[in-house]
Design a protein around this motif. Structure first.
Motif, PDB file in Angstrom:
ATOM      1  N   SER A   8       0.839  -1.197   0.000  1.00  0.00           N
ATOM      2  CA  SER A   8       0.000   0.000   0.000  1.00  0.00           C
ATOM      3  C   SER A   8       0.875   1.247   0.000  1.00  0.00           C
ATOM      4  CB  SER A   8      -0.906   0.005   1.243  1.00  0.00           C
ATOM      5  OG  SER A   8      -1.607   1.222   1.339  1.00  0.00           O
ATOM      6  N   ASN A   9       0.361   2.309  -0.611  1.00  0.00           N
ATOM      7  CA  ASN A   9       1.064   3.597  -0.611  1.00  0.00           C
ATOM      8  C   ASN A   9       0.755   4.418   0.637  1.00  0.00           C
ATOM      9  OD1 ASN A   9       2.241   3.144  -3.163  1.00  0.00           O
ATOM     10  ND2 ASN A   9       0.374   3.844  -4.184  1.00  0.00           N
ATOM     11  N   PHE A  10      -0.128   3.883   1.491  1.00  0.00           N
ATOM     12  CA  PHE A  10      -0.523   4.601   2.690  1.00  0.00           C
ATOM     13  C   PHE A  10       0.225   4.053   3.906  1.00  0.00           C
ATOM     14  CE2 PHE A  10      -4.123   4.567  -0.263  1.00  0.00           C
ATOM     15  CZ  PHE A  10      -4.288   5.937  -0.451  1.00  0.00           C
ATOM     16  N   GLU A  11       0.278   4.857   4.938  1.00  0.00           N
ATOM     17  CA  GLU A  11       0.984   4.461   6.156  1.00  0.00           C
ATOM     18  C   GLU A  11       0.328   3.228   6.782  1.00  0.00           C
ATOM     19  OE1 GLU A  11       2.186   6.276  10.561  1.00  0.00           O
ATOM     20  OE2 GLU A  11       0.827   7.381   9.222  1.00  0.00           O
ATOM     21  N   LEU A  12       1.157   2.286   7.223  1.00  0.00           N
ATOM     22  CA  LEU A  12       0.654   1.098   7.913  1.00  0.00           C
ATOM     23  C   LEU A  12       0.695   1.351   9.417  1.00  0.00           C
ATOM     24  CD1 LEU A  12       2.426  -1.707   5.849  1.00  0.00           C
ATOM     25  CD2 LEU A  12       0.043  -0.982   5.707  1.00  0.00           C
ATOM     26  N   VAL A  13      -0.456   1.150  10.059  1.00  0.00           N
ATOM     27  CA  VAL A  13      -0.613   1.508  11.464  1.00  0.00           C
ATOM     28  C   VAL A  13      -1.116   0.300  12.247  1.00  0.00           C
ATOM     29  CG1 VAL A  13      -1.849   3.019  13.070  1.00  0.00           C
ATOM     30  CG2 VAL A  13      -1.108   3.895  10.854  1.00  0.00           C
ATOM     31  N   PRO A  14      -0.588   0.022  13.450  1.00  0.00           N
ATOM     32  CA  PRO A  14      -1.126  -1.066  14.275  1.00  0.00           C
ATOM     33  C   PRO A  14      -2.594  -0.815  14.608  1.00  0.00           C
ATOM     34  CG  PRO A  14       0.958  -0.252  15.159  1.00  0.00           C
ATOM     35  CD  PRO A  14       0.550   0.702  14.098  1.00  0.00           C
ATOM     36  N   LEU A  15      -3.352  -1.883  14.711  1.00  0.00           N
ATOM     37  CA  LEU A  15      -4.794  -1.748  14.936  1.00  0.00           C
ATOM     38  C   LEU A  15      -5.133  -0.998  16.218  1.00  0.00           C
ATOM     39  CD1 LEU A  15      -6.131  -5.229  13.759  1.00  0.00           C
ATOM     40  CD2 LEU A  15      -6.685  -3.003  12.772  1.00  0.00           C
TER      41      LEU A  15
ATOM     42  N   LEU B  57      -1.775 -10.351  19.844  1.00  0.00           N
ATOM     43  CA  LEU B  57      -1.346 -10.462  18.451  1.00  0.00           C
ATOM     44  C   LEU B  57      -2.190  -9.577  17.542  1.00  0.00           C
ATOM     45  CD1 LEU B  57      -0.689 -14.296  17.969  1.00  0.00           C
ATOM     46  CD2 LEU B  57       0.996 -12.466  17.809  1.00  0.00           C
ATOM     47  N   PHE B  58      -3.494  -9.597  17.784  1.00  0.00           N
ATOM     48  CA  PHE B  58      -4.407  -8.839  16.931  1.00  0.00           C
ATOM     49  C   PHE B  58      -4.145  -7.332  17.049  1.00  0.00           C
ATOM     50  CE2 PHE B  58      -8.639  -6.884  16.127  1.00  0.00           C
ATOM     51  CZ  PHE B  58      -8.775  -7.281  14.809  1.00  0.00           C
ATOM     52  N   ARG B  59      -3.866  -6.864  18.234  1.00  0.00           N
ATOM     53  CA  ARG B  59      -3.627  -5.432  18.438  1.00  0.00           C
ATOM     54  C   ARG B  59      -2.454  -4.920  17.608  1.00  0.00           C
ATOM     55  NH1 ARG B  59      -5.187  -2.505  22.810  1.00  0.00           N
ATOM     56  NH2 ARG B  59      -3.069  -1.710  23.105  1.00  0.00           N
ATOM     57  N   GLN B  60      -1.494  -5.813  17.349  1.00  0.00           N
ATOM     58  CA  GLN B  60      -0.278  -5.408  16.630  1.00  0.00           C
ATOM     59  C   GLN B  60      -0.406  -5.550  15.114  1.00  0.00           C
ATOM     60  OE1 GLN B  60       2.224  -3.912  18.122  1.00  0.00           O
ATOM     61  NE2 GLN B  60       1.274  -4.184  20.145  1.00  0.00           N
ATOM     62  N   GLU B  61      -1.492  -6.156  14.643  1.00  0.00           N
ATOM     63  CA  GLU B  61      -1.681  -6.255  13.189  1.00  0.00           C
ATOM     64  C   GLU B  61      -1.718  -4.851  12.586  1.00  0.00           C
ATOM     65  OE1 GLU B  61      -1.707  -8.763  11.218  1.00  0.00           O
ATOM     66  OE2 GLU B  61      -2.198 -10.551  12.398  1.00  0.00           O
ATOM     67  N   ARG B  62      -1.102  -4.716  11.424  1.00  0.00           N
ATOM     68  CA  ARG B  62      -0.982  -3.394  10.812  1.00  0.00           C
ATOM     69  C   ARG B  62      -1.867  -3.290   9.570  1.00  0.00           C
ATOM     70  NH1 ARG B  62       3.829  -1.013  12.708  1.00  0.00           N
ATOM     71  NH2 ARG B  62       4.202   0.184  10.812  1.00  0.00           N
ATOM     72  N   ILE B  63      -2.574  -2.175   9.450  1.00  0.00           N
ATOM     73  CA  ILE B  63      -3.393  -1.924   8.271  1.00  0.00           C
ATOM     74  C   ILE B  63      -3.059  -0.546   7.706  1.00  0.00           C
ATOM     75  CG2 ILE B  63      -5.307  -3.361   9.102  1.00  0.00           C
ATOM     76  CD1 ILE B  63      -6.806  -0.650   9.603  1.00  0.00           C
ATOM     77  N   ALA B  64      -3.332  -0.380   6.416  1.00  0.00           N
ATOM     78  CA  ALA B  64      -3.172   0.931   5.794  1.00  0.00           C
ATOM     79  C   ALA B  64      -4.287   1.855   6.280  1.00  0.00           C
ATOM     80  CB  ALA B  64      -3.222   0.792   4.275  1.00  0.00           C
TER      81      ALA B  64
END
Length: 369
Positions: free
Chosen positions: A197-204, A318-325
């Motif tokens: 992704s071209n957008f910033e990846l942020v932890p959930l 684990l889920f809290r640390q998943e990263r999304i754009a």
């Protein structure tokens, strides 16, 4: 209309018995595709997870022909025994010993094919199944099945009518599937796929108000404060599984997403306010940086990490640390509006599908009792 027993109108053909040494690793000159019970699904055959057997083990009458009905005759599951698929064309394909072919004679094959999808057939087979650890259908169970038998021309007309309704049902299902694919494609087009992704990846945890695991379902109805709301308990990742009248410390009073955390991990559903997630769910309440519809689709695109050896489990840490754009909220809202329009189209198709399925059920009852 008077019913007749099938024994005078069919031939029963047993499946191929084989040893592990008779199997090939792939399809080649000396082998042939062999179908098993798992290859019968939704009244059709599929060619996923087939095996290849020595062609010399197969008799001429054990190749599938147009008009055959392939049925599962033995299984550890009573629900699987008797499931049937109509064969529309001659196939250079055979079937295993836990299956059987019903080959029509003196009866319209398509008419008989529809009978093997009827509730009266399923009920009769369910009552006939025998076996302690495995359920079996014997030849006489099928021979003794009774079927209304109108004239050959009427059989053909009935089959054609049921075929038309079945084709329309299949088209509606395909339309729903295509709309789901359209949403996924739109998401990738706008935001990329996974971490591409071209957008910033942020932890959930940075785009949520709270993330928590559900609790055990209370054993009895607990009164909601002031009796204003009933909090349904959602016990897994599927929709419409709520049990009305329950409430506990895990109740959620705003829009949230629940994710199945055990077994089949990752099923996501948007929940309306006032519900209680049970133990197999993780709940995430997004903050103002995330549109909830965008977040759901982003979660569905993730390859969620699970822990555990005996049974995979998604944990909150684990889920809290998943990263999304996290694209600008205006783009998220634009995508959400696209999804809402798509959902409106899906709702119309679902209504049409329900009406067609009700029509088919009514016709099956009319023709087969």
């Amino acid at each position: 209309m008077q019913k007749v027993k099938l024994e005078n109108y069919i031939e029963q053909i047993r499946g191929v018995s084989y040893k592990p040494t008779d199997l090939f690793e792939k399809l080649e000159v000396g082998s042939v595709i062999l179908l098993r019970a798992n290859n019968i699904f939704d009244s059709k055959v599929n060619f996923e997870d087939v095996v290849y057997v020595d062609k010399n083990k197969v008799k001429n009458n054990q190749f599938l022909r147009a008009g055959d009905i392939l049925i599962c005759t033995s299984s550890g599951s009573k629900d699987l025994v008797g499931k049937a698929a109509y064969i529309e064309n001659d196939l250079n394909v055979t079937f295993g010993a836990f299956c059987k072919v019903i080959r029509p004679k003196g009866i319209e094959s398509a008419f008989l094919g529809h009978f093997f999808q009827s509730q009266i057939y399923r009920h009769s087979i369910s009552e006939s199944c025998i076996g302690v650890n495995i359920n079996n259908i014997r030849g006489e169970h099928i021979d003794n099945l009774e079927i209304p038998l109108p004239s050959f021309s009427e059989q053909k007309a009935i089959a054609e009518k049921l075929d038309k309704v079945s084709i329309l049902i299949e088209k509606r299902k395909q339309q729903l599937s295509l709309l789901d694919t359209l949403v996924k494609s739109k998401f990738v087009e706008m935001f990329g796929e996974g971490n591409q992704s071209n957008f910033e990846l942020v932890p959930l945890y940075k785009v949520s108000k709270k993330i928590f695991a559900g609790g055990d379902k209370p054993k009895k109805t607990v009164a909601v404060k002031d009796n204003i709301f009933q909090y349904p308990v959602y016990a897994n990742g599927y929709e419409n599984e709520g049990l009305q009248g329950y409430s506990c410390e895990y109740k959620v009073d705003e829009y949230a997403i629940t994710i199945s955390a055990r077994g089949t991990i990752g099923y996501c559903f948007i929940r309306a306010p006032y519900f209680t997630p049970a133990v197999r769910l993780i709940t995430i309440v997004p903050n103002k940086e995330c549109n909830i519809i965008y977040l759901k689709c982003a979660l569905q695109n993730l390859d969620l990490k699970a822990s555990g050896t005996s049974q995979a489990q998604l944990t909150v840490p684990l889920f809290r640390q998943e990263r999304i754009a996290v694209p600008p909220i205006c783009l998220q809202n634009k995508f959400a509006n696209f999804v809402k329009q798509t959902e409106k189209s899906k709702e119309k198709i679902k209504q049409s599908l329900s009406a067609l399925e009700l029509l088919k059920k009514s016709l099956m009852q009319k023709y087969f009792g």
